[in-house]
Design an enzyme around this catalytic site. Structure first.
Site, short mmCIF file in Angstrom:
data_model
loop_
_atom_site.label_atom_id
_atom_site.label_comp_id
_atom_site.label_asym_id
_atom_site.label_seq_id
_atom_site.Cartn_x
_atom_site.Cartn_y
_atom_site.Cartn_z
N GLU A 212 0.84 -1.21 0.00
CA GLU A 212 0.00 0.00 0.00
C GLU A 212 0.87 1.25 0.00
O GLU A 212 0.61 2.23 0.68
CB GLU A 212 -0.97 -0.01 1.19
CG GLU A 212 -1.88 -1.21 1.27
CD GLU A 212 -2.90 -1.32 0.15
OE1 GLU A 212 -3.03 -0.37 -0.66
OE2 GLU A 212 -3.60 -2.35 0.07
N CYS B 267 -13.25 -6.13 -19.98
CA CYS B 267 -13.33 -6.20 -21.44
C CYS B 267 -12.14 -6.95 -22.05
O CYS B 267 -12.12 -7.20 -23.25
CB CYS B 267 -13.41 -4.79 -22.03
SG CYS B 267 -11.88 -3.85 -21.89
N HIS C 62 -12.85 2.24 -20.02
CA HIS C 62 -13.96 2.02 -19.08
C HIS C 62 -13.87 2.93 -17.86
O HIS C 62 -14.87 3.23 -17.23
CB HIS C 62 -14.06 0.54 -18.71
CG HIS C 62 -14.64 -0.25 -19.82
ND1 HIS C 62 -13.87 -1.05 -20.64
CD2 HIS C 62 -15.90 -0.31 -20.29
CE1 HIS C 62 -14.65 -1.58 -21.57
NE2 HIS C 62 -15.89 -1.15 -21.38
#
Length: 164
Positions: A38, A97, A135
């Site tokens: 992180e 996709c 997207h």
């Protein structure tokens, strides 16, 4: 971790010197490697200190994290890691996709894209979805949310949702 793997770790605060922590650990017993997960949440100073760990202590430092937030903005830690890292390797993720996913969308419980709010919100797969740039842009195309800086240049204003 989200997948159930457990290992002891040192959790640090924003004000803590990572160089001091690593020096203490390294003087107590040799440290073979520093691993930061992180890493997007690091500060500029902490990224600089990790460079000092590598350069002064000769301890390899590996960091993992996201490049951008759910609005397409760099995190502070990511910005300086991209600028100062010796080597950058990408872990490839795939959009629904089939294209390479390079962005994340924040998703509400209703499946709608969330465009506003704090940059940092703890959540996992229920709150974020990895998508390709196409997207990402279409997911931010909803008109009932706050405008983003690039919205004035958008030709596509269809509402953006993501179905799981």
């Amino acid at each position: 971790s989200r997948i159930g793997v457990k290992s002891p770790a040192h959790v640090f605060s924003l004000g803590e010197s990572l160089l001091d922590v690593c020096r203490r650990e390294h003087s107590a017993r040799p440290v073979a490697c520093v691993f930061v997960d992180e890493a997007q949440f690091l500060t500029r100073r902490q990224v600089h200190e990790l460079g000092d760990v590598a350069d002064e202590l000769c301890v390899p430092v590996l960091t993992y994290g996201l490049r951008t937030d759910f609005q397409g903005n760099l995190f502070e830690g990511s910005q300086f890691l991209l600028a100062w890292a010796d080597v950058i390797s990408e872990i490839k993720t795939i959009c629904h996709c089939g294209r390479k996913a390079t962005m994340v969308l924040r998703i509400g419980s209703d499946g709608q894209t969330i465009r506003g709010g704090e940059q940092i919100k703890v959540g996992g797969n229920e709150s974020y979805v990895s998508v390709c740039r196409l997207h990402f842009k279409s997911g931010l195309g909803t008109n009932d949310q706050p405008k983003l800086p690039f919205d004035d240049f958008s030709e596509d204003s269809e509402p953006g949702t993501y179905s799981r």
